[in-house]
Scaffold this motif. Structure first.
Motif, short mmCIF file in Angstrom:
data_model
loop_
_atom_site.label_atom_id
_atom_site.label_comp_id
_atom_site.label_asym_id
_atom_site.label_seq_id
_atom_site.Cartn_x
_atom_site.Cartn_y
_atom_site.Cartn_z
N GLN A 462 40.01 43.27 48.46
CA GLN A 462 38.75 42.69 47.98
C GLN A 462 38.67 41.21 48.33
O GLN A 462 37.65 40.72 48.83
N GLU A 702 31.06 41.74 42.80
CA GLU A 702 32.15 42.33 42.02
C GLU A 702 32.91 41.25 41.26
O GLU A 702 32.84 40.07 41.60
N ARG A 703 33.64 41.69 40.24
CA ARG A 703 34.57 40.79 39.56
C ARG A 703 35.91 40.85 40.28
O ARG A 703 36.29 41.89 40.84
N ARG A 805 33.03 46.37 53.25
CA ARG A 805 33.87 46.37 52.04
C ARG A 805 35.24 46.99 52.31
O ARG A 805 36.21 46.66 51.62
#
Length: 842
Positions: A462, A702-703, A805
């Motif tokens: 990520q 996103e976190r 992603r």
């Protein structure tokens, strides 16, 4: 009237469905099958409360707790239920709450709403006989500074709503929301206490005296002083230990009252802070000491100091030997929160954590016996990944450490010599400050389990995609600046910024290889310490470490599913050629034998099938890059992997030919790919590092999955002022530093060094960042035939082929770096070494 010093306990126990390992609201059915004496309902139908008979000894209390648990477990198991004595059931969720149907509980739910709806918590209450209520009030306030120790010993609620809260006792923070939780404040007599209760009831905030949920109080239904601060304890002996210490505290305070010793009340905010500290860290963290101006001290030291202080009283009560033994056992095992987290780390499955607490609650009182494979000569420290505080190897490390112990000191010394000889024979060296040094590899591997590695991989992939998108953006449209996520001053003109980076095609992949430095704190949690997007090194050394260990210590038992580090080379080659023109080669452009990473350049080129080239080996012909090394036929190059010690724009060959400028022209025209492109340093700038969580949110929505270390940007005046006061407590770094250069660890620095760094920061604040100090985890290392603890970090590598992603892949390889003795800096250039890292993937 002297205190009777009798003992009793109330335990709140969760009911667990052993098919789903979730809470079960079947307390009414079980209570109908149990005797009324000793068992009662609680506010939630997922809980049963037990109440022991009054006893005089710790052995008697243990017997009572076992008796009541045994009857409940027997009835529960017939219904397919288990029993868990923990502050929170690990799989509990807010939806599990079901109210017990009584008028009193119905009124409480109506009045307190969310406080009641989230009461999926269980505590342990200990009673000590004190019939004189004036004496009880005085004692309660005298013992208040020691209550955090009892909380830390009991802490058993790290999980809440299905996730790790970061607390050892999240139950405490849930409980303290009640209006009467915590300390009473100074009281002179029982009459004042009764007046306080009357005022609280009169205010309508509480309905009756039973709702006085103070940390310690005169019981509302018995002539006792009641301790209410503790989590429920799965091991009966932990509850017995707490009872023994609590009774000794009561007796110690009674003696002080009899002798007329003045009472010193701790201010309520300090008491609350001490309770919070205990709930946060439990036994793995630090507790506030009992001094007038409390300071954080290692929890184990506080526990031992308290028991030593209570020694005369414990002797009088006949409890000294038992309390000392139980305390050392508790410190060796850790509290329930520690054991639960260890169980989760092995498999990543909360079901296994629930099974653990159900099994411990079922018995025996002392828990499973300690093993016989303890490393008695090993210097155990907090945060050791391989060895528990009991000196027992943790499950992942038991086979390896057992094999090393069997070899014995003399044979281990012989293996150390063989290791050094292997490293010399294979040229395993690096250069620093113009001098070559052997790359030190320790013979004790690090083991990363399948679940743990999967978590790291997800978080780093990520992060890699977000950083690649950031680079494409800042050298393109600069939306991140226009939208106010980052100021232009943090990017354009920052130390890592290169104007030539804007010349690359807009869809160019810039950070093909990213190295992430991670640290694991003493609390067991992973954090990203640094991002390396320029020319991260270490992958070839990680491969070599496995080769070395296979040659020197082949008998060390390898876990099933162990990844082969040499597979890294093929992954690297595929990533480098992902966007190259078909039929072309990938070349690694090196600064040559003078480079500090020359060994790695050679190993990567050989392993991945890359052309190893210097500046004089590359040319641009008709806009295309060609390798023209002597004695080699010319080959067209589609990708140039930059591993040079200077900026590409400044690179010239021995004749002065501007090779770097020619390569930049070809890259701008799209005829060659530059892997790890010029200007990547802007993304591993320490100032940008602080903003990576925001970049993840901005680019991915996103976190962040992996936390990072709290970082202060000293160009900000407010943060600079705060940091200048704490330079001696923090880690300060240059924003563009690498290899550990310029890093100062405040607590390890001299007074003169702190003064000098403060002056440097004040003179040029934009050049510095500060970070909170992470107490690094440690692992055993082999030194002269003996195992000794050393601090470690971890470097992990990701390959990026785009901005999708899933366009980043973490390689199943990592380099564990080892700090020298007494040091937290792990870089090899600063005297550090490395370990073979066993990544378990299958």
């Amino acid at each position: 009237m002297p205190a009777a010093l009798t003992l009793g306990a109330e335990e709140e126990l969760h009911l667990i469905d052993t098919r789903t390992w979730q809470l079960s609201a079947r307390a009414p059915q079980l209570l109908s099958r149990l005797p009324r004496e000793g068992y009662s309902a609680e506010i939630q139908r997922t809980t049963v409360e037990t109440n022991t008979a009054v006893v005089d000894t710790l052995d008697g209390l243990r017997a009572e707790l076992l008796r009541l648990r045994g009857q409940l477990v027997e009835v529960a198991e017939r219904e397919g239920l288990g029993v868990a004595a923990v502050g929170t059931a690990p799989r509990s969720t807010f939806a599990d709450f079901e109210l017990t149907a009584t008028g009193r509980y119905g009124r409480m739910q109506e009045q307190y709403r969310l406080l009641v709806d989230e009461q999926l918590i269980c505590g342990l209450q200990i009673h000590v006989g004190v019939a004189d209520r004036d004496l009880a009030i005085d004692i309660a306030q005298r013992i208040a500074p020691d209550l955090p120790v009892l909380l830390a010993l009991s802490a058993s609620s790290p999980y809440w709503n299905g996730q790790d809260t970061g607390y050892a006792s999240i139950r405490t923070t849930v409980w303290q929301r009640w209006p009467t939780a915590g300390a009473t404040g100074p009281l002179a007599s029982a009459a004042e206490y009764d007046e306080l209760l009357a005022d609280l009831i009169g205010s309508g905030v509480i309905a009756d005296a039973k709702m006085a949920y103070f940390d310690v109080r005169p019981s509302s239904h018995a002539p006792t002083l009641e301790l209410r601060v503790c989590d429920a304890c799965p091991l009966v002996d932990d509850a017995v230990l707490i009872a023994g210490i609590f009774r000794a505290l009561v007796r110690e305070a009674e003696i002080a009252v009899q002798r007329g010793v003045p009472r010193r009340d701790r201010p309520a905010p300090l008491h609350r802070a001490a309770i919070w500290q205990a709930a946060r860290g439990g036994l793995r963290g630090r507790l506030l000491d009992r001094s007038e101006h409390p300071r954080p001290v290692l929890a184990a030291d506080v526990v031992r100091s308290l028991i030593e202080r209570l020694a005369p009283v414990l002797e009088e009560l006949g409890d000294a030997e038992q309390v000392r033994s139980l305390a050392e056992r508790a410190l060796a095992r850790g509290n329930s929160a520690d054991r639960q987290r260890a169980a989760f780390a092995e498999t990543g499955n909360l079901d296994d954590v629930v099974k653990l607490v159900v099994e411990e609650t079922r018995g025996p009182a002392c828990g499973p016996p300690l093993g016989i494979d303890a490393l008695h000569r090993y210097r155990v420290r907090a945060g050791d990944e391989a060895v528990a505080s009991s000196a027992e190897p943790r499950p992942l490390y038991r086979p390896v450490l057992g094999a090393l112990e069997q070899l014995g000191p003399e044979e281990l010394r012989r293996r150390e010599h063989a290791r050094d000889a292997w490293a010399d024979a294979h040229g395993l060296r690096f250069r620093v400050a113009g001098h070559e040094k052997r790359f030190a590899v320790d013979l004790v591997p690090r083991v990363l389990g399948r679940h743990e590695w999967a978590q790291l991989r997800d978080g780093l992939e990520q992060r890699a995609v977000a950083l690649e998108r950031f680079l494409r953006d800042v050298y393109g449209e600069q939306r991140v600046i226009a939208d106010g996520v980052l100021p232009a001053s943090a990017v354009v003109g920052a130390p890592g910024w290169r104007d030539e980076g804007r010349r690359l095609p807009p869809d160019a992949v810039r950070a093909t290889v990213i190295g992430f430095d991670l640290v694991r704190g003493e609390d067991g949690g992973w954090r990203v310490l640094e991002d390396n997007l320029r020319d991260p090194s270490g992958a070839a050394f990680a491969v070599a470490a496995r080769d070395l260990l296979d040659a020197v210590a082949p008998e060390l038992p390898r876990p099933e599913g162990l990844a082969a580090p040499a597979a890294y080379y093929e992954r690297l080659r595929a990533a480098l050629l992902a966007h190259a023109r078909p039929g072309t080669r990938a070349a690694l452009l090196s600064s040559g034998p003078a480079s500090g990473a020359w060994y790695e350049h050679q190993a990567l080129a050989s392993g991945a099938g890359l052309l190893l080239a210097g500046a004089g080996d590359l040319d641009v012909v008709d806009g295309r890059v060609v390798a023209t090394a002597p004695h080699r036929r010319p080959e067209q190059v589609g990708t140039v992997y930059l591993r040079i010690d200077t900026d590409l724009a400044d690179l010239v060959d021995g004749t002065g030919r501007p090779v770097g400028a020619l390569l930049l022209d070809a890259a701008a025209a799209g005829t060659v790919v530059l892997a790890n492109a010029p200007g990547n340093g802007v993304a591993d700038d320490k100032a940008v590092y602080r903003a990576v969580p925001e970049l993840i949110g901005y680019y991915l929505g996103e976190r962040q999955l992996l936390e990072q270390v709290p970082t202060y940007l000293l160009a900000d005046e407010g943060e600079r002022r705060a940091v200048l006061e704490r330079v001696g407590e923090l880690v300060t770094k240059p924003v563009d530093g690498h290899g550990g250069a310029g890093v100062m660890i405040g607590p390890a620095a001299s007074a003169a060094e702190v003064v000098a760094r403060r002056a440097e920061v004040a003179a040029a604040p934009e050049r510095w960042v500060a970070q909170e100090l992470v107490q690094l985890s440690s692992l055993p290392s082999l030194v002269d035939g003996a195992l000794v603890p050393r601090h470690v970090d971890l470097r992990v590598f990701a390959h990026v082929i785009g901005v999708g992603r899933h366009d980043a892949r973490v390689a199943d390889l990592a380099l564990t770096r080892v700090a020298p003795e007494g040091n937290l800096v792990v870089n090899s250039s600063r005297g550090g070494g490395a370990k073979d890292t066993w990544v378990v993937t299958g």
